[in-house]
Design a protein around this motif. Structure first.
Motif, PDB file in Angstrom:
ATOM      1  N   GLY A 256       0.768  -1.239   0.000  1.00 25.28           N
ATOM      2  CA  GLY A 256       0.000   0.000   0.000  1.00 25.28           C
ATOM      3  C   GLY A 256       0.796   1.282   0.000  1.00 25.28           C
ATOM      4  N   TRP A 257       2.046   1.212  -0.429  1.00 24.87           N
ATOM      5  CA  TRP A 257       2.894   2.401  -0.416  1.00 24.87           C
ATOM      6  C   TRP A 257       2.927   3.126  -1.759  1.00 24.87           C
ATOM      7  CZ3 TRP A 257       7.149   4.075   3.084  1.00 24.87           C
ATOM      8  CH2 TRP A 257       6.954   3.619   4.386  1.00 24.87           C
ATOM      9  N   ALA A 258       2.403   2.572  -2.800  1.00 21.69           N
ATOM     10  CA  ALA A 258       2.504   3.172  -4.128  1.00 21.69           C
ATOM     11  C   ALA A 258       1.626   4.410  -4.203  1.00 21.69           C
ATOM     12  CB  ALA A 258       2.084   2.160  -5.192  1.00 21.69           C
ATOM     13  N   GLY A 259       2.247   5.577  -4.217  1.00 15.70           N
ATOM     14  CA  GLY A 259       1.490   6.815  -4.277  1.00 15.70           C
ATOM     15  C   GLY A 259       2.364   8.007  -3.987  1.00 15.70           C
ATOM     16  N   ASP A 260       1.765   9.194  -4.021  1.00 15.19           N
ATOM     17  CA  ASP A 260       2.544  10.423  -3.869  1.00 15.19           C
ATOM     18  C   ASP A 260       2.733  10.846  -2.420  1.00 15.19           C
ATOM     19  OD1 ASP A 260       0.003  11.331  -3.249  1.00 15.19           O
ATOM     20  OD2 ASP A 260      -0.136  12.734  -4.927  1.00 15.19           O
ATOM     21  N   ARG A 261       2.279  10.008  -1.467  1.00 17.69           N
ATOM     22  CA  ARG A 261       2.557  10.288  -0.058  1.00 17.69           C
ATOM     23  C   ARG A 261       3.976   9.849   0.316  1.00 17.69           C
ATOM     24  NH1 ARG A 261      -0.715  11.648   3.923  1.00 17.69           N
ATOM     25  NH2 ARG A 261      -2.579  11.120   2.727  1.00 17.69           N
ATOM     26  N   ALA A 262       4.582   8.986  -0.470  1.00 16.80           N
ATOM     27  CA  ALA A 262       5.866   8.375  -0.115  1.00 16.80           C
ATOM     28  C   ALA A 262       7.011   8.968  -0.931  1.00 16.80           C
ATOM     29  CB  ALA A 262       5.808   6.866  -0.338  1.00 16.80           C
ATOM     30  N   TRP A 263       8.180   9.017  -0.297  1.00 22.21           N
ATOM     31  CA  TRP A 263       9.436   9.174  -1.027  1.00 22.21           C
ATOM     32  C   TRP A 263      10.394   8.125  -0.484  1.00 22.21           C
ATOM     33  CZ3 TRP A 263       9.080  11.756   3.535  1.00 22.21           C
ATOM     34  CH2 TRP A 263      10.236  12.068   4.249  1.00 22.21           C
ATOM     35  N   VAL A 264      11.275   7.639  -1.362  1.00 19.46           N
ATOM     36  CA  VAL A 264      12.130   6.508  -1.021  1.00 19.46           C
ATOM     37  C   VAL A 264      13.593   6.896  -1.217  1.00 19.46           C
ATOM     38  CG1 VAL A 264      10.361   4.824  -1.627  1.00 19.46           C
ATOM     39  CG2 VAL A 264      12.030   5.522  -3.362  1.00 19.46           C
ATOM     40  N   ALA A 265      14.455   6.220  -0.486  1.00 14.39           N
ATOM     41  CA  ALA A 265      15.887   6.491  -0.586  1.00 14.39           C
ATOM     42  C   ALA A 265      16.549   5.490  -1.521  1.00 14.39           C
ATOM     43  CB  ALA A 265      16.540   6.420   0.791  1.00 14.39           C
ATOM     44  N   LEU A 278       7.075   4.385 -10.545  1.00 13.06           N
ATOM     45  CA  LEU A 278       7.244   5.427  -9.539  1.00 13.06           C
ATOM     46  C   LEU A 278       6.848   6.787 -10.090  1.00 13.06           C
ATOM     47  CD1 LEU A 278       8.689   3.273  -7.778  1.00 13.06           C
ATOM     48  CD2 LEU A 278      10.303   5.077  -7.110  1.00 13.06           C
ATOM     49  N   GLY A 279       7.224   7.039 -11.352  1.00 12.37           N
ATOM     50  CA  GLY A 279       6.837   8.296 -11.968  1.00 12.37           C
ATOM     51  C   GLY A 279       5.329   8.461 -12.042  1.00 12.37           C
ATOM     52  N   ARG A 280       4.616   7.399 -12.411  1.00 10.36           N
ATOM     53  CA  ARG A 280       3.143   7.465 -12.484  1.00 10.36           C
ATOM     54  C   ARG A 280       2.536   7.640 -11.106  1.00 10.36           C
ATOM     55  NH1 ARG A 280       3.860   3.062 -15.984  1.00 10.36           N
ATOM     56  NH2 ARG A 280       3.021   1.612 -14.428  1.00 10.36           N
ATOM     57  N   TRP A 281       3.094   6.955 -10.112  1.00  9.49           N
ATOM     58  CA  TRP A 281       2.544   7.041  -8.756  1.00  9.49           C
ATOM     59  C   TRP A 281       2.806   8.395  -8.103  1.00  9.49           C
ATOM     60  CZ3 TRP A 281       5.330   1.901  -7.114  1.00  9.49           C
ATOM     61  CH2 TRP A 281       4.655   0.806  -7.689  1.00  9.49           C
ATOM     62  N   GLY A 282       3.837   9.105  -8.545  1.00  7.42           N
ATOM     63  CA  GLY A 282       4.251  10.322  -7.853  1.00  7.42           C
ATOM     64  C   GLY A 282       5.140  10.052  -6.658  1.00  7.42           C
ATOM     65  N   THR A 283       5.700   8.848  -6.586  1.00  8.11           N
ATOM     66  CA  THR A 283       6.625   8.501  -5.503  1.00  8.11           C
ATOM     67  C   THR A 283       8.003   9.071  -5.821  1.00  8.11           C
ATOM     68  OG1 THR A 283       5.406   6.455  -5.082  1.00  8.11           O
ATOM     69  CG2 THR A 283       7.642   6.604  -4.202  1.00  8.11           C
ATOM     70  N   ALA A 284       8.521   9.919  -4.953  1.00 10.06           N
ATOM     71  CA  ALA A 284       9.786  10.612  -5.194  1.00 10.06           C
ATOM     72  C   ALA A 284      10.963   9.788  -4.672  1.00 10.06           C
ATOM     73  CB  ALA A 284       9.765  11.987  -4.545  1.00 10.06           C
ATOM     74  N   VAL A 285      12.155  10.162  -5.107  1.00  7.36           N
ATOM     75  CA  VAL A 285      13.377   9.452  -4.726  1.00  7.36           C
ATOM     76  C   VAL A 285      14.385  10.417  -4.111  1.00  7.36           C
ATOM     77  CG1 VAL A 285      15.405   8.216  -5.619  1.00  7.36           C
ATOM     78  CG2 VAL A 285      13.120   7.618  -6.448  1.00  7.36           C
ATOM     79  N   ALA A 286      14.939  10.015  -2.964  1.00 10.83           N
ATOM     80  CA  ALA A 286      16.080  10.704  -2.365  1.00 10.83           C
ATOM     81  C   ALA A 286      17.347  10.058  -2.914  1.00 10.83           C
ATOM     82  CB  ALA A 286      16.041  10.594  -0.844  1.00 10.83           C
ATOM     83  N   HIS A 287      18.066  10.792  -3.727  1.00 13.46           N
ATOM     84  CA  HIS A 287      19.262  10.294  -4.422  1.00 13.46           C
ATOM     85  C   HIS A 287      20.478  10.574  -3.549  1.00 13.46           C
ATOM     86  CE1 HIS A 287      21.918   9.285  -7.663  1.00 13.46           C
ATOM     87  NE2 HIS A 287      22.241  10.524  -7.994  1.00 13.46           N
ATOM     88  N   CYS A 288      21.175   9.504  -3.149  1.00  9.64           N
ATOM     89  CA  CYS A 288      22.315   9.624  -2.227  1.00  9.64           C
ATOM     90  C   CYS A 288      23.521   8.902  -2.822  1.00  9.64           C
ATOM     91  CB  CYS A 288      21.972   9.017  -0.867  1.00  9.64           C
ATOM     92  SG  CYS A 288      20.369   9.488  -0.190  1.00  9.64           S
ATOM     93  N   PRO A 289      24.098   9.407  -3.896  1.00  2.00           N
ATOM     94  CA  PRO A 289      25.133   8.644  -4.594  1.00  2.00           C
ATOM     95  C   PRO A 289      26.396   8.429  -3.786  1.00  2.00           C
ATOM     96  CG  PRO A 289      25.008  10.888  -5.450  1.00  2.00           C
ATOM     97  CD  PRO A 289      23.830  10.694  -4.547  1.00  2.00           C
ATOM     98  N   GLY A 290      26.752   9.365  -2.913  1.00  2.00           N
ATOM     99  CA  GLY A 290      27.983   9.204  -2.140  1.00  2.00           C
ATOM    100  C   GLY A 290      27.963   7.965  -1.277  1.00  2.00           C
TER     101      GLY A 290
END
Length: 450
Positions: A256-265, A278-290
């Motif tokens: 039940g996490w697929a949606g724009d309330r969530a952002w993931v690392a 993820l793009g369709r759901w509006g789920t954002a991503v925290a990009h931490c390349p280091g």
């Protein structure tokens, strides 16, 4: 009259479409009142010089584990990939208490401010004792950074087949009850708020399916955001396939996490169709390349995520994997990683600055202008010192130079209109005492003799 006027910038970047040579920004009662060109400056009670400097909105950190600065560069773990790295450090984190969390958070927030950051999200996932998130919020109020406390959680101990020792896990019911308590006590959804709460089970590879599903329902009822790690490592992919019979993204949707309330690392190990979902759901991503590069997992492709319509913010991630809390350094790493993955034309410094400001604010669900310097937005500003040696010869594009040259530190870091860093120095009291306390506590946590 305005409280503060920042004037004479070499370049003012509003992130609202304007880049103004010689520009100014005015602040009053915690908000931006205006920006403009030289010769149009309003009156203000106080003036700060940005002569020879780049002025941007304050940077926004979308993913961190600040408490890990207590085990920074811990030698026995420095050669390990994620799961073995965690297995080495989990027993040390069982030593966390309120003092350890408050001091480590204070020190970490001060370090973030010295890297130009004005807002941070932080996931504290190890809870060997109660009310550790409360200790974080106390520290955030002392330092004065805008703070999104992500109430992390682990409910599967080694006895239950999980990766963590029992000392740092809690029952599902205990976690959910504390989440609700924290939201009712601290969460401020109003524009310009300084403290918000998000619900953040650590990862599907370390928590129960029940916790993921019930946290999603609780966040919906309380109207707060959701945060977790997703597709961070190949071990996580293997775990989800073997345990749930699904890839991590499929399991994420199943609970039940697929949606724009969530952002993931992270979202490193993803396939094109998963990025599109993820793009369709509006789920954002925290990009931490280091962090993921330091742990041997490589980095997500910023160009590929954006091409799939995913909103991408930047995050420092753990202070014991990245081993720093400079969002400027993470932004520079993101630029290099993106160009390595997508080619030299794929990503510019402005793209990365957007990820660290406007898009980072979207990750955190901020709809109050955070990440922009525009009238009515929160008064969070970073004035970047353009060192005369590091920037010698950089005349044609100061935004590109900001990331390509350096290292760069702020002259001023201003949060809610108040300088946390002024003229390159923290304005906070008792910095030496806090560093001394941190040294004492971190040696205890690492089980070192005095």
């Amino acid at each position: 009259m305005n409280d503060t006027l920042i004037r004479d910038a070499e370049l003012l970047v509003t992130m609202d479409g304007d880049e103004i040579p010689g520009g100014w920004v005015a602040l009053r009662e915690g908000t931006v009142t205006g920006t403009g060109r030289p010769g149009t400056e309003p009156r203000a009670a106080r003036t700060l010089s940005a002569r020879g400097a780049l002025v941007t909105p304050g940077l926004i950190n979308t993913h961190h584990h600040i408490f890990q600065n207590l085990t920074r560069a811990y030698a026995p773990a420095t050669r390990y990939e994620l799961f073995d790295w965690l297995g080495t450090l989990y027993p040390l984190w069982a030593g966390l208490d309120e003092e350890a969390v408050e001091v480590s958070t204070w020190v970490g927030l001060a370090e973030l401010a010295l890297g130009g950051c004005t807002t941070t999200a932080d996931m504290l996932h190890s809870h060997p004792r109660p009310r550790l998130t409360d200790a974080q919020i106390r520290a955030a109020r002392q330092v004065g950074l805008r703070f999104h406390a992500c109430r992390g959680a682990l409910d599967l101990s080694e006895r239950d087949g999980g990766p963590a020792p029992e000392e740092i896990t809690q029952s599902t019911d205990e976690i959910l009850a504390d989440c609700e308590r924290l939201v009712s006590t601290y969460h401020d959804p109003s524009p310009g708020s300084m403290v918000r709460i998000a619900l953040a089970p650590a990862t599907q590879a370390a928590v129960s399916e029940r916790l993921m599903a019930e946290t999603a329902r609780l966040a919906e009822r309380l109207d707060v955001r959701l945060h977790t790690h997703l597709a961070e490592s190949l071990d996580e992919v293997t775990y989800c396939r073997e345990t749930f019979g699904r890839r991590p993204v499929d399991q994420f949707e199943h609970v039940g996490w697929a949606g724009d309330r969530a952002w993931v690392a992270h979202f490193v190990f993803s396939e094109p169709g998963e990025r599109a979902r993820l793009g369709r759901w509006g789920t954002a991503v925290a990009h931490c390349p280091g962090s993921t590069m330091m742990l041997g997992a490589g980095a997500a492709s910023l160009p590929a995520l954006r091409e799939a319509g995913v909103t991408v913010g930047l995050g420092c991630d753990g202070s014991a994997s990245t081993d720093h809390a400079s969002l400027w350094l993470e932004a520079r790493t993101a630029l290099a990683a993106a160009r390595e993955r997508g080619g030299a034309a794929s990503t510019t410094a402005r793209d990365v600055l957007r990820a660290a400001t406007v898009d980072a604010a979207a990750c955190l669900g901020r709809e109050d202008g955070l990440g922009r310097l525009t009238p009515g937005a929160p008064a969070d500003v970073t004035v970047w010192e353009l060192d005369e040696f590091a920037f010698a010869g950089a005349h044609t594009d100061l935004v590109e130079a900001w990331l390509r040259c350096g290292p760069v530190r702020p002259r001023h870091t201003i949060v809610q209109g108040r300088p946390v860093v002024e003229n390159g120095t923290l304005t906070l009291p008792h910095t030496h005492d806090m560093l001394s306390a941190h040294a004492r506590i971190s040696r205890r946590i690492q089980r070192l003799s005095d």
